[in-house]
Design a protein around this motif. Structure first.
Motif, mmCIF file in Angstrom:
data_model
loop_
_atom_site.group_PDB
_atom_site.id
_atom_site.type_symbol
_atom_site.label_atom_id
_atom_site.label_comp_id
_atom_site.label_asym_id
_atom_site.label_seq_id
_atom_site.Cartn_x
_atom_site.Cartn_y
_atom_site.Cartn_z
ATOM 1 N N ASP A 1 49.576 -2.343 30.390
ATOM 2 C CA ASP A 1 49.092 -1.975 31.714
ATOM 3 C C ASP A 1 47.572 -1.850 31.750
ATOM 4 N N ASN A 2 46.959 -1.623 30.572
ATOM 5 C CA ASN A 2 45.520 -1.428 30.484
ATOM 6 C C ASN A 2 44.943 -2.246 29.349
ATOM 7 N N ALA A 3 43.703 -2.706 29.562
ATOM 8 C CA ALA A 3 42.932 -3.291 28.467
ATOM 9 C C ALA A 3 42.120 -2.136 27.885
ATOM 10 N N VAL A 4 42.334 -1.831 26.621
ATOM 11 C CA VAL A 4 41.681 -0.686 25.987
ATOM 12 C C VAL A 4 40.840 -1.183 24.817
ATOM 13 N N SER A 5 39.571 -0.761 24.804
ATOM 14 C CA SER A 5 38.667 -1.120 23.713
ATOM 15 C C SER A 5 37.904 0.125 23.295
ATOM 16 N N GLU A 6 37.638 0.215 22.000
ATOM 17 C CA GLU A 6 36.911 1.360 21.452
ATOM 18 C C GLU A 6 36.007 0.879 20.330
ATOM 19 N N PHE A 7 34.816 1.460 20.252
ATOM 20 C CA PHE A 7 33.875 1.075 19.213
ATOM 21 C C PHE A 7 33.056 2.287 18.818
ATOM 22 N N THR A 8 32.797 2.424 17.522
ATOM 23 C CA THR A 8 32.013 3.538 16.994
ATOM 24 C C THR A 8 30.846 2.974 16.196
ATOM 25 N N MET A 9 29.653 3.556 16.432
ATOM 26 C CA MET A 9 28.452 3.078 15.747
ATOM 27 C C MET A 9 27.574 4.266 15.348
ATOM 28 N N MET A 10 26.995 4.197 14.151
ATOM 29 C CA MET A 10 26.097 5.236 13.688
ATOM 30 C C MET A 10 24.828 5.226 14.549
ATOM 31 N N THR A 11 24.335 6.405 14.891
ATOM 32 C CA THR A 11 23.151 6.504 15.726
ATOM 33 C C THR A 11 21.904 6.725 14.892
ATOM 34 N N GLN A 12 20.754 6.344 15.461
ATOM 35 C CA GLN A 12 19.481 6.620 14.797
ATOM 36 C C GLN A 12 19.166 8.103 14.855
ATOM 37 N N GLN A 13 19.612 8.755 15.936
ATOM 38 C CA GLN A 13 19.430 10.193 16.066
ATOM 39 C C GLN A 13 20.463 10.907 15.200
ATOM 40 N N ASP B 1 28.319 -3.292 23.156
ATOM 41 C CA ASP B 1 26.957 -3.227 23.673
ATOM 42 C C ASP B 1 26.584 -1.815 24.083
ATOM 43 N N GLY B 2 27.522 -1.086 24.667
ATOM 44 C CA GLY B 2 27.252 0.299 25.041
ATOM 45 C C GLY B 2 26.939 1.158 23.827
ATOM 46 N N ALA B 3 27.714 1.000 22.770
ATOM 47 C CA ALA B 3 27.463 1.763 21.540
ATOM 48 C C ALA B 3 26.140 1.347 20.908
ATOM 49 N N ARG B 4 25.818 0.071 20.958
ATOM 50 C CA ARG B 4 24.557 -0.407 20.394
ATOM 51 C C ARG B 4 23.373 0.203 21.129
ATOM 52 N N ILE B 5 23.417 0.192 22.449
ATOM 53 C CA ILE B 5 22.323 0.764 23.242
ATOM 54 C C ILE B 5 22.252 2.281 23.019
ATOM 55 N N GLY B 6 23.381 2.939 23.046
ATOM 56 C CA GLY B 6 23.387 4.388 22.836
ATOM 57 C C GLY B 6 22.887 4.786 21.459
ATOM 58 N N SER B 7 23.164 3.972 20.472
ATOM 59 C CA SER B 7 22.778 4.316 19.096
ATOM 60 C C SER B 7 21.281 4.260 18.873
ATOM 61 N N THR B 8 20.555 3.581 19.746
ATOM 62 C CA THR B 8 19.105 3.449 19.570
ATOM 63 C C THR B 8 18.314 4.570 20.238
ATOM 64 N N VAL B 9 18.967 5.402 21.031
ATOM 65 C CA VAL B 9 18.278 6.470 21.752
ATOM 66 C C VAL B 9 17.933 7.608 20.788
ATOM 67 N N ALA C 1 15.821 18.720 19.187
ATOM 68 C CA ALA C 1 17.022 19.494 19.533
ATOM 69 C C ALA C 1 18.003 18.599 20.281
ATOM 70 N N PRO C 2 18.612 17.655 19.585
ATOM 71 C CA PRO C 2 19.488 16.694 20.268
ATOM 72 C C PRO C 2 20.804 17.326 20.713
ATOM 73 N N THR C 3 21.233 16.927 21.899
ATOM 74 C CA THR C 3 22.540 17.357 22.410
ATOM 75 C C THR C 3 23.505 16.184 22.498
ATOM 76 N N GLY C 4 22.972 14.982 22.456
ATOM 77 C CA GLY C 4 23.794 13.779 22.585
ATOM 78 C C GLY C 4 23.956 13.325 24.019
ATOM 79 N N ALA C 5 23.463 14.105 24.983
ATOM 80 C CA ALA C 5 23.642 13.767 26.394
ATOM 81 C C ALA C 5 22.952 12.457 26.753
ATOM 82 N N LEU C 6 21.734 12.247 26.279
ATOM 83 C CA LEU C 6 21.014 11.006 26.586
ATOM 84 C C LEU C 6 21.648 9.806 25.892
ATOM 85 N N ILE C 7 22.128 10.022 24.684
ATOM 86 C CA ILE C 7 22.799 8.954 23.933
ATOM 87 C C ILE C 7 24.064 8.514 24.665
#
Length: 136
Positions: free
Chosen positions: A122-134, A45-53, A58-64
């Motif tokens: 010891d940790n639950a680790v999850s990672e996800f990568t999604m293409m951004t609109q920006q 969900d975090g990647a999905r929301i970030g990908s729509t920003v 002059a994008p820096t990726g900070a808002l994403i």
């Protein structure tokens, strides 16, 4: 007839510790799987929301990245797992083969309730990568 009652009590007393250990292991494993599923959902969900920003010309990726991090924190908080000590949430906007992606990763410490399942991580680790609109 009393001998049968006595032998049933002894059999129950011998089986009870084994049964309790099995149940405790099931509880620990179930909690770990639930935490892993929660972190997996949060990074998706975090990647999905970030990908729509869209940041503009002059994008820096900070808002994403911030949008992705905020969404992960919100989902963890709502699920009753606030990101406190030992929790690590990262989001990175980067290029892979000249296409811009947002990559979100959560590492959440797992503390077993009973502690009998020593083979769990010891940790639950999850990672996800999604293409951004920006795109850069």
């Amino acid at each position: 007839m009393n001998a049968r009652r006595g032998s049933a009590t002894i059999e129950f007393a011998l089986c009870l510790p084994v049964l309790l250990v099995v149940i405790a292991g099931i509880v620990d494993i179930s909690n770990f799987v639930a935490l892993t599923q929660l972190t997996s959902r949060a990074v998706r969900d975090g990647a999905r929301i970030g990908s729509t920003v869209i940041e503009g010309d002059a994008p820096t990726g900070a808002l994403i990245e911030q949008a992705a991090l905020d969404q992960v924190d919100l989902l963890l908080e709502e699920a009753g797992y606030p990101c406190g000590a030992g929790c690590d949430v990262t989001a990175e906007w980067r290029a892979i083969d000249d296409v811009m992606y947002v990559q979100v990763r959560v590492t959440y410490p797992y503390e077993p309730l009973v502690g009998l399942s020593t083979f769990l991580a010891d940790n639950a680790v999850s990672e996800f990568t999604m293409m951004t609109q920006q795109q850069d």
